[in-house]
Design a protein around this motif. Sequence first.
Motif, short mmCIF file in Angstrom:
data_model
loop_
_atom_site.label_atom_id
_atom_site.label_comp_id
_atom_site.label_asym_id
_atom_site.label_seq_id
_atom_site.Cartn_x
_atom_site.Cartn_y
_atom_site.Cartn_z
N ILE A 54 22.15 27.05 -33.91
CA ILE A 54 22.06 26.19 -32.72
C ILE A 54 23.10 26.57 -31.67
O ILE A 54 22.80 26.52 -30.47
CB ILE A 54 22.14 24.68 -33.09
N SER A 77 13.52 22.08 -36.39
CA SER A 77 14.67 21.17 -36.26
C SER A 77 15.58 21.65 -35.12
O SER A 77 16.15 20.83 -34.38
CB SER A 77 15.44 21.10 -37.57
N LEU A 78 15.70 22.96 -34.94
CA LEU A 78 16.57 23.47 -33.88
C LEU A 78 15.94 23.31 -32.49
O LEU A 78 16.64 23.09 -31.50
CB LEU A 78 16.92 24.94 -34.13
N HIS A 80 14.02 20.80 -31.68
CA HIS A 80 14.26 19.38 -31.37
C HIS A 80 15.72 19.14 -31.01
O HIS A 80 16.03 18.35 -30.11
CB HIS A 80 13.82 18.50 -32.54
N ASP A 81 16.60 19.83 -31.68
CA ASP A 81 18.02 19.70 -31.40
C ASP A 81 18.32 20.13 -29.95
O ASP A 81 19.01 19.44 -29.21
CB ASP A 81 18.79 20.59 -32.40
N GLU A 83 16.22 20.14 -27.50
CA GLU A 83 15.62 19.14 -26.60
C GLU A 83 16.52 17.91 -26.49
O GLU A 83 16.74 17.40 -25.40
CB GLU A 83 14.22 18.76 -27.11
N SER A 84 17.05 17.47 -27.64
CA SER A 84 17.85 16.24 -27.59
C SER A 84 19.18 16.48 -26.87
O SER A 84 19.80 15.56 -26.39
CB SER A 84 18.07 15.68 -28.99
N ARG A 85 19.57 17.76 -26.76
CA ARG A 85 20.80 18.06 -25.98
C ARG A 85 20.48 18.37 -24.53
O ARG A 85 21.30 18.93 -23.81
CB ARG A 85 21.52 19.26 -26.60
#
Length: 369
Positions: A54, A77-78, A80-81, A83-85
């Motif tokens: 990440i 998962s990365l 989405h990670d 995107e959430s950042r």
Amino acid sequence: MRVPKVGVIGAGQLARMMIGPAADLGVNIEVFAASSDDSAALISAFMVGDFKKIEDLMTFAEGCDVVTFEHELVPQSLIHDMESRGVCVYPSGDSFLYSQDKLAMREKIAQLGLLNPLYEKYEGGSTGLKFPLVAKVPRGGYDGRGVWIISDQAQLSELPTPLLLEEKLNFTREISVMVARSRSGETKTWSPTWTEQCDGICKITVTPVPDFSDDLAEEVSRIAIKIADGVGLVGVMAVELFHIDDRFVVNELALRPHNSGHWTIEGAVTSQFEQHLRAILDLPLGDTKRISDWAVMGNILGGSQPEIFAQYEHMMARSPRLKFHHYRKEIKEGRKIGHVLLLGWDCDFHRLVDEVEFAQNYLSGGPHG
Ligand code: ADP
């Protein structure tokens, strides 16, 4: 207004073919490469990193207005990670899942009321499907790697699980429809393409599909748009279909530029690569009209010739209409290292196929040509 910057995760031939259109549009582009001699890194700004880290992905994303993909390997998962950042990723992680996971894709196709082969998630034991069947790794397969024709239980038991099992279909032919959908939800499709596979790898494509009525072309275009809307596509997507009598069964989705859309570079008003950039930058989509009666594309697979360039002189003299695409990848047996494209007007497409096959053979030195 500042000119936007696009970051492409992956630096193979698909990213490489996005560089020209980005330059034409005046858009900044950078690719995320595994190594400085990756196909796209040779002609573009690039960062070398590990797409499973990440920190590397976030360093790359900094300064990019949009991040997109040329392969399916970044873990969900990365994505989405990122995107959430706050990274703007297109297609989104939720959409890209259908390109990454064949089981999730099958469920989505069923939900949309479209046709799947009979299928089952297999985690060991006996199967409810009849042999022979097709077994696929749900994630990470490509060009027929991770796909097996299985004739009995003993063979099935030897494979790693989980698997997607599918009935083995007797199809008339395989076709692909390229569709684009922008952030605003505008959609466009190109003429459907006949894809001829050999040992699970696409060898030749012919566009439009020969002996295909306008009604059938409209039907598959509607299917592609329904899927594009249904998965919330932003970018371009290949919808691979099995044509069986007059039914179309979905094989696979690829939410990125695709081999079956390479013909659009010279053969359509707007190429899949330019359209992908327009779609993710939320620009109006370009016209997808074909500019010739036929477009025949042939993949050049690694064979005995050590370098494609050495064969240019003879091939260019022999076929002045042939267009060459050299990916500058290390030559490995059976690997896609380039492609050629031939457009034709008022002619029999078989003649174009013969010429493309000659070029494939001559440029690669076989045995795949
Ligand atoms: P890949 O991810 O490697 O492209 P695909 O799922 O497209 O894998 O399968 C590769 C090839 O295997 C297809 O192009 C088709 O020729 C054959 N194939 C896949 N699924 C089936 C099926 N259910 N029945 C018959 N042939 C299939």
